[in-house]
Scaffold this motif. Sequence first.
Motif, PDB file in Angstrom:
ATOM      1  N   SER A 100       0.805  -1.217   0.000  1.00 24.59           N
ATOM      2  CA  SER A 100       0.000   0.000   0.000  1.00 24.59           C
ATOM      3  C   SER A 100       0.839   1.268   0.000  1.00 24.59           C
ATOM      4  O   SER A 100       0.419   2.284  -0.568  1.00 24.59           O
ATOM      5  CB  SER A 100      -0.942   0.000   1.213  1.00 24.59           C
ATOM      6  N   ASN A 101       1.996   1.252   0.642  1.00 26.02           N
ATOM      7  CA  ASN A 101       2.828   2.463   0.628  1.00 26.02           C
ATOM      8  C   ASN A 101       3.352   2.759  -0.779  1.00 26.02           C
ATOM      9  O   ASN A 101       3.529   3.917  -1.158  1.00 26.02           O
ATOM     10  CB  ASN A 101       3.970   2.369   1.639  1.00 26.02           C
ATOM     11  N   LEU A 103       1.616   1.880  -3.527  1.00 24.96           N
ATOM     12  CA  LEU A 103       0.426   2.355  -4.233  1.00 24.96           C
ATOM     13  C   LEU A 103       0.194   3.836  -3.961  1.00 24.96           C
ATOM     14  O   LEU A 103      -0.109   4.613  -4.874  1.00 24.96           O
ATOM     15  CB  LEU A 103      -0.804   1.543  -3.810  1.00 24.96           C
ATOM     16  N   GLN A 104       0.356   4.236  -2.707  1.00 29.02           N
ATOM     17  CA  GLN A 104       0.142   5.640  -2.369  1.00 29.02           C
ATOM     18  C   GLN A 104       1.156   6.550  -3.059  1.00 29.02           C
ATOM     19  O   GLN A 104       0.856   7.708  -3.346  1.00 29.02           O
ATOM     20  CB  GLN A 104       0.196   5.818  -0.854  1.00 29.02           C
ATOM     21  N   SER A 119      -5.119  -2.276  -9.326  1.00 26.32           N
ATOM     22  CA  SER A 119      -4.360  -2.870  -8.223  1.00 26.32           C
ATOM     23  C   SER A 119      -4.850  -4.290  -7.954  1.00 26.32           C
ATOM     24  O   SER A 119      -5.992  -4.490  -7.551  1.00 26.32           O
ATOM     25  CB  SER A 119      -4.508  -2.041  -6.943  1.00 26.32           C
ATOM     26  N   ALA A 122      -2.843  -4.260  -3.285  1.00 30.92           N
ATOM     27  CA  ALA A 122      -3.001  -3.158  -2.348  1.00 30.92           C
ATOM     28  C   ALA A 122      -4.367  -2.495  -2.511  1.00 30.92           C
ATOM     29  O   ALA A 122      -4.765  -2.141  -3.624  1.00 30.92           O
ATOM     30  CB  ALA A 122      -1.892  -2.130  -2.570  1.00 30.92           C
ATOM     31  N   PRO A 124      -5.799   0.268  -0.059  1.00 36.64           N
ATOM     32  CA  PRO A 124      -5.903   1.114   1.137  1.00 36.64           C
ATOM     33  C   PRO A 124      -7.220   1.873   1.218  1.00 36.64           C
ATOM     34  O   PRO A 124      -7.869   2.144   0.209  1.00 36.64           O
ATOM     35  CB  PRO A 124      -4.721   2.078   0.992  1.00 36.64           C
ATOM     36  N   GLN A 142     -10.735  -4.064  -0.171  1.00 39.59           N
ATOM     37  CA  GLN A 142     -10.296  -2.905   0.607  1.00 39.59           C
ATOM     38  C   GLN A 142      -9.547  -3.485   1.806  1.00 39.59           C
ATOM     39  O   GLN A 142     -10.009  -4.432   2.433  1.00 39.59           O
ATOM     40  CB  GLN A 142     -11.511  -2.070   1.036  1.00 39.59           C
ATOM     41  N   ASN A 143      -8.380  -2.940   2.115  1.00 38.56           N
ATOM     42  CA  ASN A 143      -7.472  -3.558   3.084  1.00 38.56           C
ATOM     43  C   ASN A 143      -8.143  -3.995   4.392  1.00 38.56           C
ATOM     44  O   ASN A 143      -7.830  -5.048   4.933  1.00 38.56           O
ATOM     45  CB  ASN A 143      -6.327  -2.598   3.435  1.00 38.56           C
ATOM     46  N   GLN A 170       0.626   2.055   6.283  1.00 40.83           N
ATOM     47  CA  GLN A 170      -0.813   2.236   6.082  1.00 40.83           C
ATOM     48  C   GLN A 170      -1.596   0.928   6.168  1.00 40.83           C
ATOM     49  O   GLN A 170      -2.631   0.846   6.832  1.00 40.83           O
ATOM     50  CB  GLN A 170      -1.082   2.899   4.723  1.00 40.83           C
ATOM     51  N   ALA A 171      -1.097  -0.113   5.506  1.00 40.79           N
ATOM     52  CA  ALA A 171      -1.836  -1.381   5.516  1.00 40.79           C
ATOM     53  C   ALA A 171      -1.885  -1.984   6.920  1.00 40.79           C
ATOM     54  O   ALA A 171      -2.868  -2.636   7.284  1.00 40.79           O
ATOM     55  CB  ALA A 171      -1.206  -2.371   4.537  1.00 40.79           C
ATOM     56  N   ASP A 174      -4.541  -0.063   8.708  1.00 39.38           N
ATOM     57  CA  ASP A 174      -5.835  -0.521   8.199  1.00 39.38           C
ATOM     58  C   ASP A 174      -6.211  -1.879   8.798  1.00 39.38           C
ATOM     59  O   ASP A 174      -7.378  -2.148   9.078  1.00 39.38           O
ATOM     60  CB  ASP A 174      -5.794  -0.649   6.670  1.00 39.38           C
TER      61      ASP A 174
END
Length: 388
Positions: A100-101, A103-104, A119, A122, A124, A142-143, A170-171, A174
Motif C-alpha cells: 500500500s505504501n 500504491l500511495q 491494483s 493493495a 488502502p 479494501q485492506n 498504512q496497511a 488498516d
Amino acid sequence: MKKVVLLAAAAVVLAAAPAQAQEKLKIGVIATLSGPPAVLGQQLRNGFNLAVKTLGGKLGGRDTEVTVADDELKPDLAVNKVKTLVERDKVDFVVGPIFSNILQAIHKPVTDNKTFLISPNAGPSSYAGKECNPFFYVTSYQNDQVHEILGKVAQDRGYKRAYLLVPNYQAGRDSVAGFKLDYKGEIVEETYMPLGTLDFQPELTKINSQKPDAVFTFMPGGMGVNLVKQYSQAGLADRIPVLSAFTVDESTLPAQQDAAVGMFGGANWAPNLDNPQSKKFVAGYEAAYNSVPGTYAMQAYDAALLIDSAAKAVKGDLSNKDAVAAALKKADFTSLRGGFKFNSNGYPIQDFYLTKVAKRPDGKFQTEIVQKVFENYGDRYAKDCAAK
C-alpha cells in the motif's frame, strides 16, 4: 526494467479493421521483485502473465506487450519507474503493486496522466472513499476487509483478550482498524513493527507473559516467514491460536512449512475453492511455476481478465477513456473466486472466508477454506465515493 512480450499466433486481419486494433496493447506491471517480499511480487507477475498466455497473448483482441518493473519496496524508486511506464512506454494500463505504501506513491502520477491503474493487491482505505478515482480499480479488496474476518471470528469464538502485532505503515494501520470493527474484547497490546522486521523475540516474550486468548497479526512476506517460525520455536503455536492475514499464505508457506500448519487466515479465495475456473487456474499455475498459487496470483489473473473484458467491450479502441472506465466498472468476466462485481468506488463486492493451513498429500502446503464469514460484502468507505 524487464520486458516480456507475449504474442499470439499470426492472424488474418480484415482490411476494414481500425488501425487502433493493429497496435499492441501495452501493460506495465509494477511489483516488489527483490528482497524478502519478492515472492509476493512474483506471484502477482506470474498470475498476470499466465492469464495473458491463457488468452493467447491477446487482451481485448489485441496483441499484448507486458513490461515488468521491480519497485524494490522503495516509494521514490517506484515513482520513477511508473513515470517511465506511463510517459516513455505509453502503457495503456498499470497493474500493481503489492504494498500500500507503494500504491500511495504511484497513484497520483498514474491517474493524473489519465492512465488506468489496476491494483491486484493493495487496497488502502485512502482511495475507497472521498478520494476514489475513475482511473483506479482494485481486484483484491479494501485492506480492512480481510482483517475484519479475523475480528469477527475472534468475537464469535469468544476470545476475550487479543494481542495485535502488525507492521507500522498504512496497511498495518488498516489491518488494526479492520480487526476492531467486530471485535469487542480487550486488546492487551497493540504493537507496530518497522516494515521489514525479521526478529520478533521481544514481542514473543510479551505474548508469552501476557497470555492472550489469541494473537492477531498481519505480517506479509519475509516478516511472516520469520514470525511463524519463531512463534513455533517459542512453543506458542500449541497454546495461543494465531488469527492472521497475509502471514500464512501460498507466498510464505514454502518457507514456513510445518510451522504454519493449523494457523488461521482470512481471504477472499483459497486454492481448494470449488469452481471450474479456479480448479483450472490452480492446475495451470502449478504446472507453469511448480508452486501453489495464492491470492496475489489469483487477483492478478483476474486483473488481466478485467482488462480483457473492458478492451473487448470497446472493440480494442482505448482512446475513449470514459468508455473504457464504463467497461471496467461492469467487470464483465468470470472471476476465479466466483461472484465478483465492483462497488461504486471501484473496489470489489465479494465473499470472504476463514482459512486454515494444511499439508497436502503431495507434501506441498496450502490454505483451505474453513467457513464463509462474509457474503457479497462491500467495504464501508464506498458510501463516501462520488467521483465515479
